[in-house]
Design a protein around this motif. Structure first.
Motif, PDB file in Angstrom:
ATOM      1  N   GLY A  14      -7.451   2.907   2.981  1.00 45.23           N
ATOM      2  CA  GLY A  14      -8.711   3.553   2.600  1.00 45.23           C
ATOM      3  C   GLY A  14      -9.899   2.986   3.359  1.00 45.23           C
ATOM      4  O   GLY A  14      -9.742   2.238   4.336  1.00 45.23           O
ATOM      5  N   ASP A  18      -8.645  -2.748   4.072  1.00 46.34           N
ATOM      6  CA  ASP A  18      -8.105  -4.072   3.714  1.00 46.34           C
ATOM      7  C   ASP A  18      -6.644  -4.187   4.131  1.00 46.34           C
ATOM      8  O   ASP A  18      -6.133  -5.280   4.324  1.00 46.34           O
ATOM      9  CB  ASP A  18      -8.253  -4.325   2.203  1.00 46.34           C
ATOM     10  CG  ASP A  18      -7.661  -3.208   1.354  1.00 46.34           C
ATOM     11  OD1 ASP A  18      -7.735  -2.035   1.753  1.00 46.34           O
ATOM     12  OD2 ASP A  18      -7.122  -3.520   0.280  1.00 46.34           O
ATOM     13  N   GLY A  19      -5.961  -3.069   4.263  1.00 47.79           N
ATOM     14  CA  GLY A  19      -4.555  -3.115   4.640  1.00 47.79           C
ATOM     15  C   GLY A  19      -3.892  -1.805   4.283  1.00 47.79           C
ATOM     16  O   GLY A  19      -4.558  -0.831   3.917  1.00 47.79           O
ATOM     17  N   ASP A  21      -1.261   0.295   2.022  1.00 48.57           N
ATOM     18  CA  ASP A  21      -0.467   0.392   0.795  1.00 48.57           C
ATOM     19  C   ASP A  21       0.671   1.366   1.059  1.00 48.57           C
ATOM     20  O   ASP A  21       0.470   2.401   1.701  1.00 48.57           O
ATOM     21  CB  ASP A  21      -1.329   0.915  -0.370  1.00 48.57           C
ATOM     22  CG  ASP A  21      -2.449  -0.056  -0.716  1.00 48.57           C
ATOM     23  OD1 ASP A  21      -2.159  -1.259  -0.861  1.00 48.57           O
ATOM     24  OD2 ASP A  21      -3.618   0.374  -0.805  1.00 48.57           O
TER      25      ASP A  21
HETATM   26 MG   LIG Z   1      -6.915  -0.387   0.684  1.00 40.09          MG
END
Ligand SMILES: [Mg+2]
Ligand SMILES: Nc1ncnc2c1ncn2[C@@H]1O[C@H](COP(=O)(O)OP(=O)(O)O)[C@@H](O)[C@H]1O
Length: 393
Positions: A14, A18-19, A21
Motif C-alpha cells: 500500500g 512498508d513491505g 503482504d
Molecule cells: Mg503495507
C-alpha cells in the motif's frame, strides 16, 4: 456451485510502502455465493534503500524513464520472492497455486481528471512487473487492476468495496469496513445492501502522517509508532487538533480518493510548522496526528454516512488497526457502534487487502467485473486487470 476451488495468492503493497503482504486463499463459486477462505498470510519488508526509492518516486521527485523501468522490474522480482516465500511458509508447491493477484506498488494516482498538455486526463500507475512474477513463480498473474475502471470514467479506486460487499454485507446490520493503511478508506454496507447501495471513499490520512513524523523525529531509527507508544507519551493540544480538522479534504463530498500526493512530504512540513506554532513537542505532534486519523474517520461518518444509513458495526483492518490509540479514539467517538478488528470476523488485519486482491484476481480470471461503479464513479462494470500468463510448463 459449478466452479472447482482454486488456490489464489494475493500480494499487496500500500501507500505506506512498508513491505509486501501476501495472502493465500481458497476460492470457489461465483457471486453472490462466492466462497473464499483465507488459508494463511505473511509479509516481507522492503529493503530500506528500496523503500526510500519508492517513497522518493511516489513523492513525485524527478525520475528518468529508465529508472522507472528498472524499478518496475526490480519490484516484480521482490513481489515474486514474496509469493515464493509465502509458498514455502505455507508448505505448498507453487505449481498448486492457480493464480496470483498482484496489486503492485502505487507510485502515482490521479483519480479525477486534471489538465495535461491541453487535455483533461485521469491516470494511475501501479508498478511491480507481473510478467516477472508469472515467470519466476510459474503462476499466471493478474496485475494492473485500476486502469480498466479509470477507462470507464471511474477513479480507479477504491476497489476493495467489491470484496467488502461479498465478505461483510449483513441482512440486519449496517456495517462500515475501515482500512487503515497509509491512507484511511471506508466502505459503507447498509443493512441488506444491494451492490449499487454500497459506497466508499478515502477519509484522509491514516498511518502516513504518523509514520512520517516518527521517522523524522527519530532520524529514521524508527519507522512507525508501534502500539502508539510515542503518541501515548504526548499531551493533547486541542487547538492543534482543531487546526488539523479544518482540512478542506474532509469537507469534499465523495466519491473521493487521496494519497501521498496530498499527505506526503509537503504535508509533513506543514505539520512541523503547526507544531512550532502551538509549541508542541514531538510526541504531542505524533499524538495529534494519531487522533486526527481517528477523528477524520468519525467526521466522514457523521458528515456523509450517518445522514443516509444506520451503522451498527465498524470492522477495522490494515496496519493502523494495531494502533490502540486509534481504536480507542474511534470507540469513544462512535457511541452505539461496535468497533471490531477484522480478525474478530476471521480476517487478520494485515491480511485483508492482500486477500482482497486474491479475490479480485479470481473474478478477473472468470471474466467477471469487480469494480463497484457506486464506489469508483465509473460509467459501468469493468473486468479489472491485465493477465500475464505463466510460461508453458
Ligand atoms: Mg503495507
Ligand atoms: N503494532 C502497530 N502499532 C501501530 N501502528 C502499526 C502497528 N503495526 C502496523 N502499524 C502501522 O501500519 C502501517 C502499515 O499498514 P498497512 O496496512 O501495511 O498500510 P499500507 O496498505 O499503506 O501498506 C505501518 O506503517 C504502521 O504505521
Amino acid at each position: 456451485m459449478n466452479e472447482k476451488p482454486m488456490l489464489v495468492l494475493g500480494t499487496m503493497s500500500g501507500t505506506s510502502a512498508d513491505g509486501i503482504d501476501v495472502a493465500l486463499a481458497r476460492i470457489s463459486g461465483a457471486p453472490p455465493n462466492l466462497n473464499a477462505k483465507l488459508l494463511g498470510h505473511t509479509s516481507v519488508k522492503f529493503p530500506p534503500v528500496l523503500r526510500k526509492e519508492i517513497l522518493r518516486v511516489a513523492e513525485q521527485h524527478p525520475i528518468t524513464a529508465g529508472t522507472l523501468s528498472q524499478l518496475n522490474f526490480r519490484l516484480g522480482e521482490l513481489f515474486a520472492d514474496a509469493a515464493l516465500a509465502a509458498c514455502r511458509k505455507f508448505r505448498i508447491a507453487p505449481k498448486k497455486i492457480a493464480l496470483i493477484g498482484s496489486h503492485g506498488q502505487t507510485i502515482f494516482h490521479q483519480g479525477k481528471p486534471i489538465n495535461y498538455l491541453g487535455h483533461t486526463t485521469t491516470s494511475t500507475l501501479q508498478i511491480g512487473e507481473s510478467a516477472i512474477i508469472a515467470a519466476r513463480t510459474g503462476v499466471t498473474t493478474v496485475g494492473d487492476f485500476r486502469p480498466a475502471d479509470i477507462a470507464l470514467g471511474g477513479q480507479g479506486a477504491p476497489l476493495v468495496p467489491y470484496v467488502d460487499y461479498l465478505l461483510y454485507r449483513h441482512p440486519k446490520l449496517g456495517r462500515v469496513s475501515l482500512n487503515l493503511g497509509g491512507i484511511a478508506n471506508l466502505t459503507v454496507l447498509p443493512r441488506a445492501a444491494k451492490p449499487h447501495q454500497v459506497f466508499a471513499f478515502d477519509t484522509g490520512p491514516a498511518n502516513m502522517l504518523i509514520d512520517a513524523l516518527v521517522s523524522h523525529f527519530t532520524h529514521g531509527r524508527l519507522r512507525f509508532d508501534e502500539n502508539a507508544r510515542l503518541a501515548s507519551q504526548g499531551r493533547s493540544v486541542p487547538a492543534l487538533l482543531d487546526d488539523l480538522l479544518r482540512d478542506p479534504y474532509l469537507k469534499l463530498a465523495p466519491p473521493k480518493s487521496t494519497g501521498r500526493e496530498c499527505y506526503g512530504h509537503a504535508y509533513l512540513k506543514k505539520l512541523l510548522a503547526l507544531g512550532r506554532r502551538y509549541r508542541a513537542k514531538p510526541n504531542d505532534l505524533i499524538r495529534a496526528a494519531t487522533i486526527f486519523t481517528a477523528l477524520s474517520v468519525v467526521d466522514a461518518l457523521n458528515r456523509f454516512v450517518a445522514p443516509k444509513t444506520k451503522i451498527h458495526q465498524f470492522i477495522v483492518s490494515g496496519g493502523g488497526a494495531h494502533n490502540p490509540l486509534i481504536l480507542a479514539q474511534l470507540s469513544a467517538a462512535l457511541p452505539g457502534i461496535e468497533v471490531l478488528p477484522s480478525s474478530r470476523l476471521g480476517i487478520p488485519e494485515s491480511a485483508k487487502e492482500a486477500f482482497a486482491f486474491a479475490l479480485l484476481a479470481y473474478e478477473t480470471f472468470h471474466q467477471r467485473p469487480a469494480n463497484l461503479p457506486s464506489a469508483t464513479g465509473a460509467r459501468g462494470p469493468a473486468i479489472l486487470g491485465k493477465i500475464s500468463y505463466a510460461p508453458p510448463r
